[in-house]
Motif scaffolding. Structure first.
Motif, PDB file in Angstrom:
ATOM      1  N   MET A 184       0.827  -1.211   0.000  1.00 33.03           N
ATOM      2  CA  MET A 184       0.000   0.000   0.000  1.00 33.03           C
ATOM      3  C   MET A 184       0.861   1.261   0.000  1.00 33.03           C
ATOM      4  SD  MET A 184      -2.784  -1.383   2.782  1.00 33.03           S
ATOM      5  CE  MET A 184      -3.580   0.195   3.020  1.00 33.03           C
ATOM      6  N   ILE A 185       1.912   1.261   0.802  1.00 37.88           N
ATOM      7  CA  ILE A 185       2.796   2.434   0.850  1.00 37.88           C
ATOM      8  C   ILE A 185       3.487   2.623  -0.501  1.00 37.88           C
ATOM      9  CG2 ILE A 185       4.911   3.351   1.890  1.00 37.88           C
ATOM     10  CD1 ILE A 185       4.067   1.977   4.507  1.00 37.88           C
ATOM     11  N   HIS A 186       3.940   1.525  -1.084  1.00 38.60           N
ATOM     12  CA  HIS A 186       4.618   1.602  -2.390  1.00 38.60           C
ATOM     13  C   HIS A 186       3.678   2.158  -3.456  1.00 38.60           C
ATOM     14  CE1 HIS A 186       6.764   0.176  -6.011  1.00 38.60           C
ATOM     15  NE2 HIS A 186       7.838   0.314  -5.252  1.00 38.60           N
ATOM     16  N   GLU A 187       2.436   1.735  -3.416  1.00 39.42           N
ATOM     17  CA  GLU A 187       1.447   2.239  -4.382  1.00 39.42           C
ATOM     18  C   GLU A 187       1.200   3.724  -4.182  1.00 39.42           C
ATOM     19  OE1 GLU A 187      -3.233   1.460  -5.707  1.00 39.42           O
ATOM     20  OE2 GLU A 187      -2.262   0.156  -4.226  1.00 39.42           O
ATOM     21  N   ARG A 188       1.160   4.144  -2.910  1.00 35.20           N
ATOM     22  CA  ARG A 188       0.917   5.569  -2.625  1.00 35.20           C
ATOM     23  C   ARG A 188       2.083   6.431  -3.084  1.00 35.20           C
ATOM     24  NH1 ARG A 188      -0.175   9.812  -2.925  1.00 35.20           N
ATOM     25  NH2 ARG A 188      -1.182  11.296  -1.504  1.00 35.20           N
ATOM     26  N   LEU A 189       3.301   5.957  -2.879  1.00 36.41           N
ATOM     27  CA  LEU A 189       4.477   6.744  -3.230  1.00 36.41           C
ATOM     28  C   LEU A 189       4.676   6.855  -4.734  1.00 36.41           C
ATOM     29  CD1 LEU A 189       7.105   5.588  -0.557  1.00 36.41           C
ATOM     30  CD2 LEU A 189       5.533   7.520  -0.489  1.00 36.41           C
ATOM     31  N   LYS A 190       4.028   5.984  -5.507  1.00 32.45           N
ATOM     32  CA  LYS A 190       4.148   6.046  -6.971  1.00 32.45           C
ATOM     33  C   LYS A 190       3.205   7.074  -7.576  1.00 32.45           C
ATOM     34  CE  LYS A 190       3.581   1.677  -7.956  1.00 32.45           C
ATOM     35  NZ  LYS A 190       3.510   0.451  -8.781  1.00 32.45           N
ATOM     36  N   LYS A 191       2.320   7.647  -6.754  1.00 31.72           N
ATOM     37  CA  LYS A 191       1.400   8.664  -7.283  1.00 31.72           C
ATOM     38  C   LYS A 191       2.153   9.949  -7.605  1.00 31.72           C
ATOM     39  CE  LYS A 191      -2.962   7.071  -5.284  1.00 31.72           C
ATOM     40  NZ  LYS A 191      -3.662   7.009  -6.566  1.00 31.72           N
ATOM     41  N   THR A 192       1.578  10.742  -8.501  1.00 27.16           N
ATOM     42  CA  THR A 192       2.255  11.921  -9.038  1.00 27.16           C
ATOM     43  C   THR A 192       2.635  12.920  -7.963  1.00 27.16           C
ATOM     44  OG1 THR A 192       0.966  11.660 -11.075  1.00 27.16           O
ATOM     45  CG2 THR A 192       2.091  13.761 -10.741  1.00 27.16           C
ATOM     46  N   ASP A 193       1.755  13.138  -6.971  1.00 25.78           N
ATOM     47  CA  ASP A 193       2.046  14.160  -5.962  1.00 25.78           C
ATOM     48  C   ASP A 193       3.275  13.793  -5.122  1.00 25.78           C
ATOM     49  OD1 ASP A 193       0.780  12.022  -4.790  1.00 25.78           O
ATOM     50  OD2 ASP A 193      -0.528  13.224  -3.496  1.00 25.78           O
ATOM     51  N   CYS A 194       3.419  12.526  -4.780  1.00 21.12           N
ATOM     52  CA  CYS A 194       4.582  12.095  -4.000  1.00 21.12           C
ATOM     53  C   CYS A 194       5.866  12.186  -4.815  1.00 21.12           C
ATOM     54  CB  CYS A 194       4.394  10.669  -3.493  1.00 21.12           C
ATOM     55  SG  CYS A 194       3.187  10.499  -2.161  1.00 21.12           S
ATOM     56  N   ILE A 195       5.781  11.854  -6.090  1.00 18.78           N
ATOM     57  CA  ILE A 195       6.964  11.917  -6.961  1.00 18.78           C
ATOM     58  C   ILE A 195       7.413  13.357  -7.152  1.00 18.78           C
ATOM     59  CG2 ILE A 195       7.803  11.489  -9.296  1.00 18.78           C
ATOM     60  CD1 ILE A 195       5.954   9.060  -9.389  1.00 18.78           C
ATOM     61  N   ALA A 196       6.449  14.259  -7.327  1.00 15.15           N
ATOM     62  CA  ALA A 196       6.783  15.651  -7.616  1.00 15.15           C
ATOM     63  C   ALA A 196       7.143  16.452  -6.368  1.00 15.15           C
ATOM     64  CB  ALA A 196       5.610  16.319  -8.334  1.00 15.15           C
ATOM     65  N   LYS A 197       6.448  16.181  -5.257  1.00 11.69           N
ATOM     66  CA  LYS A 197       6.620  17.005  -4.053  1.00 11.69           C
ATOM     67  C   LYS A 197       7.438  16.339  -2.957  1.00 11.69           C
ATOM     68  CE  LYS A 197       2.083  19.192  -4.709  1.00 11.69           C
ATOM     69  NZ  LYS A 197       0.761  19.422  -4.066  1.00 11.69           N
ATOM     70  N   GLY A 198       7.550  15.008  -2.982  1.00  8.59           N
ATOM     71  CA  GLY A 198       8.193  14.305  -1.891  1.00  8.59           C
ATOM     72  C   GLY A 198       7.185  13.881  -0.836  1.00  8.59           C
ATOM     73  N   TRP A 199       7.648  13.247   0.230  1.00  2.00           N
ATOM     74  CA  TRP A 199       6.722  12.703   1.219  1.00  2.00           C
ATOM     75  C   TRP A 199       7.349  12.655   2.607  1.00  2.00           C
ATOM     76  CZ3 TRP A 199       9.270   8.443   3.087  1.00  2.00           C
ATOM     77  CH2 TRP A 199      10.167   7.796   2.226  1.00  2.00           C
ATOM     78  N   VAL A 200       6.472  12.633   3.610  1.00  2.00           N
ATOM     79  CA  VAL A 200       6.870  12.408   4.994  1.00  2.00           C
ATOM     80  C   VAL A 200       5.981  11.293   5.544  1.00  2.00           C
ATOM     81  CG1 VAL A 200       5.418  14.374   5.712  1.00  2.00           C
ATOM     82  CG2 VAL A 200       7.071  13.389   7.304  1.00  2.00           C
ATOM     83  N   LEU A 201       6.599  10.195   5.942  1.00  2.00           N
ATOM     84  CA  LEU A 201       5.886   8.999   6.393  1.00  2.00           C
ATOM     85  C   LEU A 201       5.879   8.980   7.914  1.00  2.00           C
ATOM     86  CD1 LEU A 201       4.518   6.290   5.757  1.00  2.00           C
ATOM     87  CD2 LEU A 201       6.796   5.277   5.579  1.00  2.00           C
ATOM     88  N   GLU A 202       4.688   8.969   8.483  1.00  2.00           N
ATOM     89  CA  GLU A 202       4.533   9.055   9.936  1.00  2.00           C
ATOM     90  C   GLU A 202       4.361   7.680  10.581  1.00  2.00           C
ATOM     91  OE1 GLU A 202       0.893   9.802  12.947  1.00  2.00           O
ATOM     92  OE2 GLU A 202       0.867  10.939  11.076  1.00  2.00           O
ATOM     93  N   GLY A 203       5.176   7.379  11.586  1.00  2.00           N
ATOM     94  CA  GLY A 203       4.982   6.215  12.438  1.00  2.00           C
ATOM     95  C   GLY A 203       5.269   4.874  11.805  1.00  2.00           C
TER      96      GLY A 203
END
Length: 478
Positions: A120-139
């Protein structure tokens, strides 16, 4: 390079280009992605990374229950403009068979398998917003097995923030925790109450924050956290969460904006700035001795050139004999000849007594000699006067003394001591004022690398500060 010429001079552009453009780090990143993904067409894969891979935040925020992970993650996401991800909002952001399967585990009150979370996390990180803006994963990850699974999936954060506090503080926080059922925002009855009456009326206690439940959750956290941290040793920043939120975030933000440690090979190029009497020669000697760098003193180079039978030395002597100031062009020729020699290129150098003006700094850079550490030794005028006006030399032995720090042992030696004309108070004051006129412009020119050091201390204490700035990555200055 002409091997027939002596000494062999090596242009500085080679190492400068690789370091400035982070060639080593780029290759390291490409090889890491190649090993992780093992594509069928490696060349096309690498080209795609170079074309689309941008430097965006990739952060994990972890900590015990009630340490403020969610608040801090939201603040980071808002400040850096990246995507906030936690396990709860994965169910809202995704619509896939994995989500439905995870919901079945939740409904049956069973633990969701690690591979399902990773998918699920891998699928979420492949979305355009995460690729373009980056991400912060909590907990997440909360166990060593989850951390290893993330790495196998190629999800490797650049920063790992660990919020830490004593259990008694965390339990006290948890008891007063309140949740807005409509927005999911978290408040605290004592430390962070809701300001709007409407919001305050609908707040409910957190069912997982009872003292008995908190003790169980803390015990589980302590059992697993060491295994998690062992997977992220090089990128962890531990921060005391028992502080006001603004102070915690200030430390977190400073860490996220700092340069990461790199194993890229580089040649140390250290520039020491400071007024006469600030201790540049002493510190250069200590640095050169410990790290095997070449100490390059511009004043010493001039004296050596006068003793040599060369055209450059003759040109410099003509100015010296007339008591005139040596032109910058001649000094730069001396520096270019010395800094281009094999020992300086391979071992690195520490330069002092030059530049003394911004124009000289710009000319030095135009030759390709750009320092990667600029250390400014700050010493007040009164200390400079004390250091220089009270020093003298024994003309018979050549030994130097200082009336306060190294006084002569006998009256006979004291009576024959001589003070250099340049160490008279009026001359020292004049040189210090000249230094003050130019140092701000020089520091402004080197603003991305310059670091100020309080040099009004014991020389070995000053050296400890200098050493930490040489060994550790410098703060990033945007």
């Amino acid at each position: 390079m002409d091997e027939t010429r002596k000494p062999l001079l090596i242009p500085p552009e080679f190492s400068n280009y690789a370091e400035k453009n982070e060639v080593f780090q780029t290759i390291e990143h490409l090889m890491k992605q190649l090993v992780i993904h093992q594509p069928d067409d490696p060349l096309a894969f690498l080209v795609n990374i170079l074309e689309h891979d941008e430097k965006v935040p990739e952060i994990v925020v972890q900590g015990p229950p009630a340490s403020g992970k969610r608040t801090m993650s939201k603040t980071i996401a808002k400040t850096l403009g990246c995507v906030h991800i936690n396990l709860a909002n994965l169910f809202m952001d995704l619509d896939s068979p994995d989500v439905k399967q995870a919901q079945m585990y939740f409904e049956s009150k069973k633990e969701v398998p690690t591979d399902l979370w990773i998918s699920m996390i891998h699928e979420r990180l492949k979305k355009t917003d995460c690729i373009a803006k980056g991400w912060v994963l909590e907990g997440f990850p909360s166990s060593r097995s989850q951390a290893l699974a993330l790495q196998v999936a190629g999800i490797i954060p650049k920063h790992f923030v660990l919020l830490d506090a004593q259990d008694t503080v965390l339990i006290e926080r948890a008891v007063g925790k309140r949740i807005d059922p409509q927005t999911g925002d978290i408040y605290h009855a004592t430390f962070d109450p809701a300001t709007e009456v409407e919001v305050a009326m609908r707040l409910v206690p957190d069912t997982n924050s009872a003292e008995s439940i908190m003790i169980q959750r803390l015990n589980q956290y302590h059992r697993n956290i060491d295994g998690v941290l062992s997977c992220y040793k090089k990128i962890i920043k531990k921060i005391n969460a028992d502080q006001p939120k603004t102070d915690v975030f200030s430390q977190v933000h400073s860490y996220l904006c700092s340069n990461q440690y790199t194993v890229a090979p580089h040649t140390p190029r250290v520039l020491l700035l400071g007024a006469t009497g600030s201790g540049k020669s002493v510190q250069a000697s200590l640095i050169a001795r410990k790290y095997n760098l070449v100490s390059v003193n511009c004043d010493v180079l001039i004296k050596q050139s006068l003793a040599e039978d060369s055209k450059l030395g003759e040109a410099i002597r003509s100015y010296k004999d007339k008591g005139m100031e040596i032109p910058d062009d001649l000094i730069l020729q001396l520096l270019r000849n010395r800094l281009s020699q094999l020992d300086c290129v391979t071992r690195g150098w520490v330069l002092h007594a030059f530049p003394t003006t911004r124009r000289q700094a710009e000319a030095l850079s135009s030759l390709g000699f750009e320092p990667n550490r600029v250390l400014l030794l700050d010493v007040p005028k009164d200390t400079i006067l004390e250091r220089l006006t009270l020093r003298s030399t024994d003309p018979q032995t050549g030994e130097r003394y200082h009336l306060l720090y190294n006084p002569p042992r006998t009256t006979e030696v004291k009576q024959r001591l001589q003070t250099h004309p340049e160490d008279q108070e009026d001359r020292v004051t004049e040189r210090f004022l000249t230094y003050q006129e130019h140092i701000e412009d020089i520091a402004d020119y080197y603003e991305r690398t310059v670091q100020h050091i309080n040099a009004d201390q014991d020389p070995h204490t000053v050296f400890e500060y200098i050493e930490s700035m040489i060994v550790n990555p410098l703060p990033r200055k945007e």
